[in-house]
Design a protein around this motif. Structure first.
Motif, PDB file in Angstrom:
ATOM      1  N   SER A   1       0.859  -1.075  -0.053  1.00  0.00           N
ATOM      2  CA  SER A   1       0.001  -0.037  -0.008  1.00  0.00           C
ATOM      3  C   SER A   1       0.845   1.361   0.067  1.00  0.00           C
ATOM      4  O   SER A   1       0.483   2.183  -0.644  1.00  0.00           O
ATOM      5  CB  SER A   1      -1.053   0.037   1.308  1.00  0.00           C
TER       6      SER A   1
ATOM      7  N   LEU B   1      -3.377  -4.339  -4.972  1.00  0.00           N
ATOM      8  CA  LEU B   1      -3.515  -4.951  -3.618  1.00  0.00           C
ATOM      9  C   LEU B   1      -4.671  -6.114  -3.751  1.00  0.00           C
ATOM     10  O   LEU B   1      -4.897  -6.592  -2.723  1.00  0.00           O
ATOM     11  CB  LEU B   1      -4.207  -3.471  -2.848  1.00  0.00           C
TER      12      LEU B   1
ATOM     13  N   THR C   1      -0.755   4.873   5.662  1.00  0.00           N
ATOM     14  CA  THR C   1      -0.883   5.742   4.171  1.00  0.00           C
ATOM     15  C   THR C   1      -0.847   7.129   4.297  1.00  0.00           C
ATOM     16  O   THR C   1      -0.131   7.879   3.605  1.00  0.00           O
ATOM     17  CB  THR C   1      -1.733   4.976   3.207  1.00  0.00           C
TER      18      THR C   1
END
Length: 168
Positions: free
Chosen positions: A41, A96, A114
């Motif tokens: 991510s 992902l 993130t």
């Protein structure tokens, strides 16, 4: 609760009872698959240039710490060579959805990480990847590399970036 140390930016600390918890402690407690998904991510939050610098640094770490890699020094050097040879094919965003499913707790955790990661500059992102890499056990490092290589290849092929093989 944040504490400043000269030369080091404050770490995000979560209070659990009276004991502060660092991001390193949180990261180390993650399941290996969760670490892989989290790193993927964050990889997707990097520009192509940042990914290139990160991959170069991972290759350097493999060479510098070859004895710590699962499979031994020969395996580490082969992996470092493979990263260099793969070049741009590994710099694509990772799909992902190709990773193992993760629980709702990791999804929220991933969102927070993130958001914080996206605020880092280029050097900060490379440093964060290096720090996470250093916290992984040898088998987890192999898992992350395999995910980057295999998922990166499959994403590249989906996007139409396939390399035709010469006829045998």
């Amino acid at each position: 609760y944040q504490r400043r140390v000269r030369g080091i930016q404050p770490a995000c600390v979560v209070l659990t009872g009276a004991m502060p918890k660092t991001w390193q402690e949180s990261f180390q407690k993650l399941h290996p698959n969760s670490k892989m998904v989290l790193m993927a991510s964050l990889w997707n939050e990097c520009s192509v240039d940042e990914r290139g610098l990160t991959m170069k640094r991972l290759g350097q770490l493999l060479r510098e710490k070859a004895d710590e890699v699962s499979g031994g020094p020969d395996c580490a050097l082969s992996l470092a060579d493979a990263l260099e040879l793969a070049g741009g094919s590994l710099l694509q965003p990772l799909d992902l959805e190709a990773y193992p499913p993760v629980g709702k707790k990791l999804v929220r955790y991933r969102e927070v990480w993130t958001e914080q990661f996206s605020k880092l500059d280029e050097a900060g992102k490379v440093d964060k990847f290096e720090a996470m890499w250093e916290l992984c056990a040898a088998a987890e490092k192999n898992l992350c590399l395999a995910g980057f290589v295999n998922i990166g290849k499959s994403h590249s092929q989906k996007a139409g970036h396939t390399h035709k093989q010469p006829p045998e």
